[in-house]
Design a protein around this motif. Structure first.
Motif, short mmCIF file in Angstrom:
data_model
loop_
_atom_site.label_atom_id
_atom_site.label_comp_id
_atom_site.label_asym_id
_atom_site.label_seq_id
_atom_site.Cartn_x
_atom_site.Cartn_y
_atom_site.Cartn_z
N ILE A 6 0.85 -1.20 0.00
CA ILE A 6 0.00 0.00 0.00
C ILE A 6 0.88 1.25 0.00
N SER A 7 0.69 2.07 -1.03
CA SER A 7 1.45 3.33 -1.12
C SER A 7 0.55 4.51 -0.89
N SER A 8 0.98 5.42 -0.04
CA SER A 8 0.24 6.66 0.14
C SER A 8 1.17 7.71 0.74
N ALA A 9 0.94 8.95 0.35
CA ALA A 9 1.78 10.03 0.88
C ALA A 9 1.46 10.29 2.35
N ASP A 10 0.25 9.92 2.78
CA ASP A 10 -0.14 10.19 4.15
C ASP A 10 0.06 8.95 5.02
N GLU A 11 0.98 9.07 5.97
CA GLU A 11 1.37 7.91 6.78
C GLU A 11 0.20 7.36 7.59
N GLN A 12 -0.58 8.27 8.19
CA GLN A 12 -1.66 7.83 9.07
C GLN A 12 -2.70 7.02 8.30
N THR A 13 -3.04 7.50 7.11
CA THR A 13 -4.05 6.82 6.29
C THR A 13 -3.60 5.42 5.91
N ARG A 14 -2.37 5.34 5.39
CA ARG A 14 -1.91 4.02 4.93
C ARG A 14 -1.74 3.06 6.09
N ARG A 15 -1.31 3.59 7.23
CA ARG A 15 -1.14 2.73 8.41
C ARG A 15 -2.50 2.14 8.83
N GLU A 16 -3.52 2.99 8.87
CA GLU A 16 -4.85 2.52 9.28
C GLU A 16 -5.35 1.43 8.35
N LEU A 17 -5.20 1.66 7.06
CA LEU A 17 -5.67 0.67 6.08
C LEU A 17 -4.87 -0.62 6.21
N ALA A 18 -3.55 -0.51 6.35
CA ALA A 18 -2.69 -1.70 6.43
C ALA A 18 -3.03 -2.52 7.67
N VAL A 19 -3.22 -1.87 8.80
CA VAL A 19 -3.52 -2.60 10.04
C VAL A 19 -4.88 -3.29 9.91
N ASN A 20 -5.85 -2.56 9.36
CA ASN A 20 -7.19 -3.11 9.18
C ASN A 20 -7.14 -4.34 8.27
N LEU A 21 -6.44 -4.22 7.16
CA LEU A 21 -6.36 -5.32 6.20
C LEU A 21 -5.61 -6.51 6.78
N ILE A 171 -12.16 3.47 4.77
CA ILE A 171 -11.02 2.56 4.96
C ILE A 171 -11.54 1.14 5.16
N GLU A 172 -12.64 1.01 5.88
CA GLU A 172 -13.21 -0.31 6.16
C GLU A 172 -13.61 -1.00 4.83
N SER A 173 -14.30 -0.24 3.96
CA SER A 173 -14.73 -0.84 2.68
C SER A 173 -13.54 -1.14 1.79
N ALA A 174 -12.57 -0.24 1.78
CA ALA A 174 -11.37 -0.48 0.96
C ALA A 174 -10.67 -1.74 1.43
N SER A 175 -10.60 -1.90 2.72
CA SER A 175 -9.95 -3.08 3.30
C SER A 175 -10.70 -4.35 2.91
N ALA A 176 -12.04 -4.30 2.97
CA ALA A 176 -12.85 -5.47 2.61
C ALA A 176 -12.65 -5.83 1.13
N ALA A 177 -12.61 -4.79 0.29
CA ALA A 177 -12.40 -5.03 -1.15
C ALA A 177 -11.03 -5.67 -1.39
N LEU A 178 -10.04 -5.18 -0.67
CA LEU A 178 -8.68 -5.72 -0.85
C LEU A 178 -8.60 -7.17 -0.38
N CYS A 179 -9.35 -7.45 0.67
CA CYS A 179 -9.36 -8.81 1.22
C CYS A 179 -9.88 -9.79 0.16
N SER A 180 -10.94 -9.37 -0.54
CA SER A 180 -11.48 -10.22 -1.61
C SER A 180 -10.50 -10.30 -2.77
N MET A 181 -9.90 -9.17 -3.06
CA MET A 181 -8.97 -9.12 -4.20
C MET A 181 -7.77 -10.07 -3.98
#
Lengths: 513, 363
Positions: A6-21, A171-181
């Protein structure tokens, strides 16, 4: 074994998504910041590298070495963790890591602008305007960093599999989509992708070892690996270090043999089939000797359907930066199993088409620069060339072998022109090599003719010095000023061209090139 | 040469012609080795042989046109030329050259006005002063760079680059080949400076290449190729301007070619086989010696302009010392480069297959 980057310029956002996923996938997440700390502890001057980018320092040998070591360290860390199971890794431009590994999912996350501004205001205690300015500068620095480390822009869409805009998705929906992907067959490991990852890991380990060992730390060496064979290219000025390289590399897990090649530059020979007894091999070998070049072999499995730019693509193996296949456009369509393998330990049988024997011959001649394979469209080659080192020459050999002769010729020419347009490297078709780069009878005639013409012009000028200077600047010169200027403009480039070509060809004959 | 021509152009003897060829050869080797310049040796070298400063600059810039044409063609084949960037810089570089030609012509004509000043002394002094000032700065920066703590991690000051990088001055143009975005105003300013120096002392590359690398962020190989492409147009424009004024000595240009087009190939080959630190050190020292050599000649011009009251006999000593110093530094530098080139060439051939065989490793 899913690897999600996961690449993002914003550390907080990418961290939240990565931990969730990672929680959803039941695996660990790993951040760029963690690796950065480890790299700094290992003695890599990451800070200096960042300062170099911020201050836009000119590229230097030391800087290039530090960069290579940093990249090797990150690659080794990520590959090691990924080989143990699922992994979610997040960073600023980490989608450019692990090029050519088809089971890696590369995600770009666009943070919510308001949230990002608020985060910065809160974290750094800045007012809104300053926070906006800070973000603008930061994005620019990140783009520079991406160019510096990977040679491509940060937001180039071709390097991502998916982009999430968090203004439109949670972030929750993005994480769910990535999980399926991550369950899709397209992103499951294949024997080829596992092999490619092993090659990358081995290359990173070797690069790291070379960078830390006292005997080789100061040397500029180029490393490529394939199936346990490590090829190290060094400059002539480093020939004293060369005998020590096997000693340094010995003991690295996976390294079975080492080839050391002295070279000042490198060629890339792209072909579908290689033949060490062919005239093209002899010509390339001769030219490599003249230029002091190492030759890299890239077996290109051309599209099954259509011409350059059309058709489907397939596997990719090899770890040399130059021949490393692109991070993404490597669809899995050639994989007959759809990416699902029953027996992962069974190595995939890939037809070699003379690659190994040609490599052996080049090793014997001391000119081997590594080898690899790539399948796909012409764009695949472009991406590989752009992400690799600068080649002095790209030679296109036998490709489109399944096509009739005339179609093969046309498609080869089309592919060469396409590559010429897209990359800043001379691209030549094998048939043209002799005429353009290797001296022959034609060159001797050209040298003689050029020298003769030069001698005639010189003879005329130096036997009529007074008249010539009078014409150019004498008392009556003002009357034919324009003619005099045009005369100079015509004769000077002519002499430069004639004499320059003659001296260039003469030195080429003497192997000074 | 007779009459007015004799006042402006030198008579060429066989030994004089050989010396010009030697100057061209040394300049060519240095130019190929350093990647830009060569004029820093050739212009003062010709002046030491008695060539008027303005004629030396004019003949050299004419020579530069053809040389850059051959060089940029080779770089173009390698994909190292950003033509768009070069053409943008050319917009103001042409103005810079024109300005330089006007100043040089004015100073040349203002000498020998019956007030005791020698024809061309004003232009000679002006060219020498610009030469000494600019090249001293360039050489000292290079020397500092090489002798810095580890000789690699620190580069020339980047304060200007940082400042310009942060200041957003629209329109900003993206150059695809060099892959950089630069403000048009910065490009135009750099083009003007490059053109002015190319027109005044013939060494625009010493400004153009570092500007492209440090200010624009262009990769080194592309900077060198683009500068050569730009130099081709600047050389052509300079040549047309100086030829229009009647200052081009075609004989000198041709003799320079005889040496330089051979030397440049050897110099370029040297870059591939000689240690980079040695390249930078040799370059800095050679430039400094050339600066010193030109500095020695300055008192003679000051006397000719009646700014300094010394015996005219001393002119010969100043000029002689300057000439000896220039040739000694040029020959020594060129000899050092060629020695390393031939040694490395021989070693490279011997070492080619030493480590060719694969070695099995204990894993």
């Amino acid at each position: 074994m899913a690897i999600v980057i996961i690449s993002s310029a914003d550390e907080q956002t990418r961290r939240e998504l990565a931990v969730n996923l990672a929680r959803k996938l039941g695996c660990d997440s790993m951040s760029r910041e963690q690796i950065l700390d480890a790299a700094t502890e290992a003695g890599i001057a990451v800070g200096k590298l960042e300062v170099a980018v911020l201050k836009r320092l000119a590229p230097r040998e030391r800087l290039a070495r530090d960069k290579a070591r940093y990249l090797a360290f990150v690659t080794e860390s990520v590959c090691e963790r990924a080989s143990k199971g699922d992994l979610v890794y997040h960073g600023r431009n980490c989608h450019l890591l692990l090029p050519g590994i088809s089971h890696v999912i590369r995600i770009c996350v666009v943070p919510e602008p308001e949230r990002r501004i608020n985060n910065i205001m809160e974290r750094l205690g800045l007012d809104r305007d300053k926070a906006i300015g800070y973000i603008r500068n930061l994005d620019e620095d990140l783009d520079n960093w991406s160019h510096f480390v990977h040679g491509v822009g940060l937001t180039d869409p071709q390097y991502f599999d998916l982009v999430f805009n968090l203004q439109n998705i949670s972030i929750e929906s993005a994480s769910a989509a990535l999980c399926s992907m991550a369950q899709l067959s397209d992103f499951q490991p294949t024997p080829a992708s596992i092999r490619a990852m092993k090659n990358l890991l081995l290359a990173a380990k070797v690069r790291n070892k070379i960078g830390t060992h006292e005997l080789t730390a100061g040397a500029d060496l180029r490393v490529s690996t394939q199936d346990g064979r490590v090829t190290i290219t060094y400059m002539p000025g480093q020939s004293k270090i060369a005998p020590k390289i096997p000693e340094v590399v010995a003991g690295i897990d996976g390294a079975q043999e080492i080839v050391c090649t002295m070279a000042t530059t490198n060629f890339l020979w792209i072909a579908e089939s290689f033949d060490p007894s062919s005239s093209l091999f002899a010509e390339i070998n001769d030219l490599a000797g003249r230029w002091g070049a190492a030759v890299e072999l890239l077996r290109w499995v051309t599209p099954l359907e259509g011409g350059p730019g059309g058709g489907e693509a397939g596997f990719a193996v090899g770890s040399s930066p130059g021949v490393s296949p692109p991070p993404h456009p490597v669809p899995k369509a050639m994989d007959p199993t759809g990416g699902i393998e029953d027996d992962m330990d069974e190595p995939e049988e890939v037809p070699d088409n003379g690659l190994a024997t040609t490599a052996e011959r080049l090793i014997g001649a001391g000119r081997f620069g590594g080898s690899g394979s790539v399948a796909g469209q012409t764009e695949t080659i472009v991406t590989a060339l752009k992400s690799g080192p600068q080649y002095s020459l790209v030679v296109i050999g036998e490709i489109f072998l399944s096509k009739p002769s005339s179609v093969k010729t046309r498609l080869t020419r089309d592919a060469a022109s396409f590559l010429r347009e897209k990359v800043n490297t001379p691209v030549i078709i094998g048939d043209e090599l002799q005429g353009q780069f290797l001296p022959g009878k034609r060159h001797l005639i050209r040298i003689a003719a050029s020298l003769l013409c030069t001698a005639i012009i010189f003879g005329l000028v130096f036997t009529h010095q007074e008249q010539v200077m009078d014409f150019l600047a004498g008392p009556a010169w003002k009357n034919w000023r324009i003619v005099a200027v045009l005369g100079v403009a015509a004769v000077v480039p002519l002499v430069a061209y004639l004499y320059g070509s003659a001296t260039g060809l003469l030195l080429k004959l003497l192997k000074f090139e | 040469m007779h009459g007015p021509l004799g006042q402006m152009f030198i008579d060429l003897s066989f030994s004089g012609a050989l010396q010009i060829m030697l100057i061209g050869f040394i300049g060519g080797v240095l130019s190929g080795f350093i990647g830009s310049g060569g004029a820093f040796f050739m212009t003062p070298g010709m002046m030491n042989l008695g060539v008027q400063g303005v004629v030396a600059v004019a003949s050299n810039i004419t020579h530069k046109f053809g040389k850059a044409m051959v060089g940029s063609h080779a770089h173009g084949k390698m994909g190292n030329v950003d033509k768009r960037l070069a053409l943008f810089m050319l917009l103001t570089a042409a103005g810079g050259i024109r300005l330089a030609v006007l100043i040089n012509s004015l100073l040349f004509k203002s000498g020998g006005d019956g007030h005791g000043a020698v024809q061309g002394a004003g232009a000679n002094l002006y060219i020498s002063l610009v030469f000494v000032c600019i090249l001293s700065i360039v050489a000292l920066f290079m020397l500092r760079d090489v002798l810095s703590k580890d000789g690699e991690t620190t580069g020339p000051s980047t304060r200007i680059a940082q400042l310009l990088g942060r200041i957003y001055l629209p329109p900003v143009i993206h150059f695809k080949v060099a892959d950089v975005k630069v403000s048009l105003w910065v490009i135009l300013l750099m083009g003007l400076a490059t053109g002015y120096l190319a027109g005044t002392i013939g060494v625009g590359g010493f400004i153009g290449v570092p500007a492209m690398i440090y200010v624009f962020g262009v990769p080194t190989a592309v900077a060198a190729g683009t500068e050569l492409y730009l130099a081709m147009f600047m050389g052509a424009f300079g040549m047309l301007n100086y030829a229009w004024e009647g200052y081009v000595d075609l004989r000198l240009t041709f003799l320079l070619y005889l040496g330089s087009l051979l030397g440049i190939h050897l110099g370029t080959y040297g870059v591939k086989v000689v240690n980079e630190k040695l390249i930078r050190l040799a370059t800095a020292v050679i430039i400094l010696l050339c600066v010193l050599s030109r500095g020695i000649a300055i008192p003679a011009y000051l006397r000719q302009l009646n700014f300094l009251a010394i015996d005219p006999k001393w002119d010969a000593y100043f000029n002689g010392a300057s000439k000896v110093m220039l040739f000694a530094s040029g020959i020594a530098g060129c000899g050092l480069i060629l020695y390393n080139v031939f040694r490395a060439h021989r070693q490279r051939r011997q070492l080619q297959s030493t480590f060719g065989r694969p070695r099995p490793l204990a894993t």
